[in-house]
Design a protein around this motif. Sequence first.
Motif, PDB file in Angstrom:
ATOM      1  N   GLY A 101      28.078  34.420  25.565  1.00  0.00           N
ATOM      2  CA  GLY A 101      27.374  35.275  25.667  1.00  0.00           C
ATOM      3  C   GLY A 101      27.254  35.819  26.997  1.00  0.00           C
ATOM      4  N   VAL A 102      27.807  35.810  28.233  1.00  0.00           N
ATOM      5  CA  VAL A 102      28.137  35.922  29.652  1.00  0.00           C
ATOM      6  C   VAL A 102      29.633  37.421  29.262  1.00  0.00           C
ATOM      7  CG1 VAL A 102      29.396  36.061  31.984  1.00  0.00           C
ATOM      8  CG2 VAL A 102      28.086  34.223  30.340  1.00  0.00           C
ATOM      9  N   LYS A 103      28.668  38.488  29.815  1.00  0.00           N
ATOM     10  CA  LYS A 103      29.352  39.710  29.569  1.00  0.00           C
ATOM     11  C   LYS A 103      30.884  40.079  30.305  1.00  0.00           C
ATOM     12  CE  LYS A 103      24.854  42.602  29.382  1.00  0.00           C
ATOM     13  NZ  LYS A 103      24.165  43.366  29.967  1.00  0.00           N
ATOM     14  N   ARG A 104      30.932  39.152  32.131  1.00  0.00           N
ATOM     15  CA  ARG A 104      32.689  39.026  32.562  1.00  0.00           C
ATOM     16  C   ARG A 104      32.036  38.450  33.637  1.00  0.00           C
ATOM     17  NH1 ARG A 104      31.498  45.627  34.806  1.00  0.00           N
ATOM     18  NH2 ARG A 104      32.010  46.758  32.972  1.00  0.00           N
ATOM     19  N   ALA A 105      33.098  37.805  33.448  1.00  0.00           N
ATOM     20  CA  ALA A 105      33.972  36.423  34.370  1.00  0.00           C
ATOM     21  C   ALA A 105      35.072  37.398  35.449  1.00  0.00           C
ATOM     22  CB  ALA A 105      34.334  35.496  33.586  1.00  0.00           C
ATOM     23  N   HIS A 106      34.394  36.677  36.395  1.00  0.00           N
ATOM     24  CA  HIS A 106      35.655  37.383  37.551  1.00  0.00           C
ATOM     25  C   HIS A 106      36.617  36.073  37.965  1.00  0.00           C
ATOM     26  CE1 HIS A 106      33.170  40.867  38.353  1.00  0.00           C
ATOM     27  NE2 HIS A 106      32.421  40.396  37.637  1.00  0.00           N
ATOM     28  N   ILE A 107      37.189  35.843  38.579  1.00  0.00           N
ATOM     29  CA  ILE A 107      38.696  34.856  38.904  1.00  0.00           C
ATOM     30  C   ILE A 107      38.985  35.608  40.801  1.00  0.00           C
ATOM     31  CG2 ILE A 107      40.576  33.437  39.068  1.00  0.00           C
ATOM     32  CD1 ILE A 107      40.243  33.550  36.094  1.00  0.00           C
ATOM     33  N   LEU A 108      38.365  35.550  41.831  1.00  0.00           N
ATOM     34  CA  LEU A 108      38.884  35.634  43.102  1.00  0.00           C
ATOM     35  C   LEU A 108      39.523  34.550  43.896  1.00  0.00           C
ATOM     36  CD1 LEU A 108      35.531  36.658  43.446  1.00  0.00           C
ATOM     37  CD2 LEU A 108      37.170  37.613  43.292  1.00  0.00           C
ATOM     38  N   ALA A 109      40.642  34.828  45.209  1.00  0.00           N
ATOM     39  CA  ALA A 109      41.182  34.205  46.264  1.00  0.00           C
ATOM     40  C   ALA A 109      40.158  34.532  46.817  1.00  0.00           C
ATOM     41  CB  ALA A 109      42.499  35.062  45.854  1.00  0.00           C
ATOM     42  N   PRO A 110      40.943  32.988  47.413  1.00  0.00           N
ATOM     43  CA  PRO A 110      39.688  32.805  48.628  1.00  0.00           C
ATOM     44  C   PRO A 110      40.022  33.369  49.831  1.00  0.00           C
ATOM     45  CG  PRO A 110      41.206  30.605  48.723  1.00  0.00           C
ATOM     46  CD  PRO A 110      41.325  31.817  47.296  1.00  0.00           C
ATOM     47  N   GLU A 111      39.788  34.689  49.574  1.00  0.00           N
ATOM     48  CA  GLU A 111      39.983  35.800  51.587  1.00  0.00           C
ATOM     49  C   GLU A 111      38.191  36.334  51.353  1.00  0.00           C
ATOM     50  OE1 GLU A 111      42.048  39.018  49.387  1.00  0.00           O
ATOM     51  OE2 GLU A 111      43.959  37.777  49.384  1.00  0.00           O
ATOM     52  N   ASN A 112      38.256  36.139  52.657  1.00  0.00           N
ATOM     53  CA  ASN A 112      37.292  37.172  53.562  1.00  0.00           C
ATOM     54  C   ASN A 112      36.128  38.191  53.295  1.00  0.00           C
ATOM     55  OD1 ASN A 112      35.069  36.730  55.717  1.00  0.00           O
ATOM     56  ND2 ASN A 112      36.213  38.055  56.718  1.00  0.00           N
ATOM     57  N   GLY A 113      35.342  38.370  52.677  1.00  0.00           N
ATOM     58  CA  GLY A 113      35.036  39.281  51.911  1.00  0.00           C
ATOM     59  C   GLY A 113      35.318  39.266  50.124  1.00  0.00           C
ATOM     60  N   ALA A 114      36.340  38.488  49.933  1.00  0.00           N
ATOM     61  CA  ALA A 114      36.135  38.707  48.778  1.00  0.00           C
ATOM     62  C   ALA A 114      35.537  39.313  47.838  1.00  0.00           C
ATOM     63  CB  ALA A 114      37.309  38.248  47.974  1.00  0.00           C
ATOM     64  N   LEU A 115      34.108  38.485  48.027  1.00  0.00           N
ATOM     65  CA  LEU A 115      33.233  38.322  46.947  1.00  0.00           C
ATOM     66  C   LEU A 115      32.074  39.999  46.936  1.00  0.00           C
ATOM     67  CD1 LEU A 115      31.523  37.070  45.040  1.00  0.00           C
ATOM     68  CD2 LEU A 115      29.786  35.379  46.840  1.00  0.00           C
ATOM     69  N   VAL A 116      31.950  40.224  48.028  1.00  0.00           N
ATOM     70  CA  VAL A 116      31.604  41.403  48.750  1.00  0.00           C
ATOM     71  C   VAL A 116      32.506  42.487  47.358  1.00  0.00           C
ATOM     72  CG1 VAL A 116      30.603  43.167  50.213  1.00  0.00           C
ATOM     73  CG2 VAL A 116      30.120  40.891  50.093  1.00  0.00           C
ATOM     74  N   GLN A 117      33.577  42.532  48.001  1.00  0.00           N
ATOM     75  CA  GLN A 117      33.811  42.909  47.942  1.00  0.00           C
ATOM     76  C   GLN A 117      34.851  44.033  46.525  1.00  0.00           C
ATOM     77  OE1 GLN A 117      38.559  43.763  49.023  1.00  0.00           O
ATOM     78  NE2 GLN A 117      38.867  45.201  48.060  1.00  0.00           N
ATOM     79  N   GLU A 118      33.994  42.164  45.358  1.00  0.00           N
ATOM     80  CA  GLU A 118      34.747  42.731  43.933  1.00  0.00           C
ATOM     81  C   GLU A 118      33.432  42.987  43.046  1.00  0.00           C
ATOM     82  OE1 GLU A 118      36.661  41.037  39.923  1.00  0.00           O
ATOM     83  OE2 GLU A 118      37.291  41.610  41.819  1.00  0.00           O
ATOM     84  N   LEU A 119      31.937  42.959  43.606  1.00  0.00           N
ATOM     85  CA  LEU A 119      31.447  43.095  42.877  1.00  0.00           C
ATOM     86  C   LEU A 119      30.766  43.906  43.517  1.00  0.00           C
ATOM     87  CD1 LEU A 119      28.639  39.606  43.268  1.00  0.00           C
ATOM     88  CD2 LEU A 119      30.393  40.542  42.030  1.00  0.00           C
ATOM     89  N   TYR A 120      30.865  44.974  44.220  1.00  0.00           N
ATOM     90  CA  TYR A 120      30.143  46.346  45.297  1.00  0.00           C
ATOM     91  C   TYR A 120      31.153  47.455  45.214  1.00  0.00           C
ATOM     92  CZ  TYR A 120      26.470  43.137  45.480  1.00  0.00           C
ATOM     93  OH  TYR A 120      24.935  41.771  45.350  1.00  0.00           O
TER      94      TYR A 120
END
Length: 475
Positions: A338-357
């Motif tokens: 039931g989860v809408k979206r899944a993200h797979i991210l590389a360990p890079e500085n700021g990657a999480l913020v860039q991916e989500l926003y």
Amino acid sequence: MDPSSIEIIPLNSINPADEDNSKLRSTTQPLSPTPFSAWTGDPSGSFVKMFRGSASYIANHRGTLAVYHIPGELLTWEGFPGLMDDIALTWLLGMKIVLVAGCRHQIDLRLEDIDEGDGDQANQLGGRVMMSSIRVTDEETLRVVKEEAGFVRFEIERRLAKSLRLHGGILKGSESLVGNVVSGNFYSAQPFGVVDGVDYAFTGFPRKVEVERIKQIHETNDIVLLTSLGVSPSGELFNVNSEFLAASAAGSLGASKIIYFNVHGTSFLNRNADKPVQNLRARDAKNLLDHYKMRIHPKGFVLLDLDSESPRQSILRTPGSMETLIKVGYSMVALEKGVKRAHILAPENGALVQELYTRDGCGTLISRDIYDGIRRADVNDVSAIYDLIDPLVKSGTLVERPKSTLEKEALSYYVYTRDNLIVATGQLKRYEGGFAEIGCLVVSKDYRRGGRGDAMLGYLERLALQSGATKVFVL
């Protein structure tokens, strides 16, 4: 400061190129913010443009629940404090967060030391990883799991608590908004049992996630932390696969997102187009797993049925490739729950913020909905289509199409959307005698050279043929 030394001036009287900002020029020009932007160190207005582009994502993510899976390897990564800062930032922007901490890396290192010190240990099954991702957990291994899971838990708590206080301080009523990291028995586990004649002893998988207890923690603006140690109703401890735990927790909690951090930093490449693949629909992700004969068992372990002689085996022997495919597998488990979206991210500085926003992100998105695709336009798309074609109308490339005309012909237009943003459009008109016309094919300048124009043209050509056209022309 002497108030007599302060003068009130128009903004366009400031010349940021002058070293001495006291040199002013008289002007009767209308007020322009451009010189002020340059004077403040952002002549291109990049921050304003970035913030405007992120505003809708900040609003959409506020109040939603996200599950982050943190592999143990990241604790030794030099950018780990920055990752904790980014997670704290998503909390500050209103997201409800559940962290799932893995400790496989730490356990592997400990068991290697034990094997080197005890030659007999190497002949036992205890501690060995079987079936790609599941470890046989005997009593000795369970003791190591307890110690390492505790270490990872407190290390994450320590670093994240610092980041939460760094980003805290927003007044909420009369109290400062400062969050805490709360860990505990927020899920129960059950034994894995005997599989293919192997007793997995204290290896288990999730039985039930305590949804209401986690929601209560979120009501107090705190973050929930889960480890790979689960407790059964009878009080026994079990070693649980953390990636599968994250998928199970996300599904039970109705999370909008699950984020897996990829240790090796791999991604996907479309060899035909020589372009990175950032978005996969659930169907495409499933086909990718089927291609490599990989699936996730209901108990959480990875099954790989690929023949040892297959050339695809050489790809899977690369640690990064295997890790990425496994995370795609667990992402599919979350989506199926039931989860809408899944993200797979590389360990890079700021990657999480860039991916989500940001709209384009920087990782791999797997979604149940249509993130990037073509659909038929309607009257609600008229303004966006008009804005898209207007620059080409002004340059004389396209004939003028007033909004009134676009509204009348809206159903003859098709749009290529990226997360609900129209990035390309095209028109298909059908005539008698088997004729069809393709026109007004436009791609946003920010999304050119990405194959979207070719995709739109190909889509309209196929649509024309399906409608019975035998001749297609372009004016």
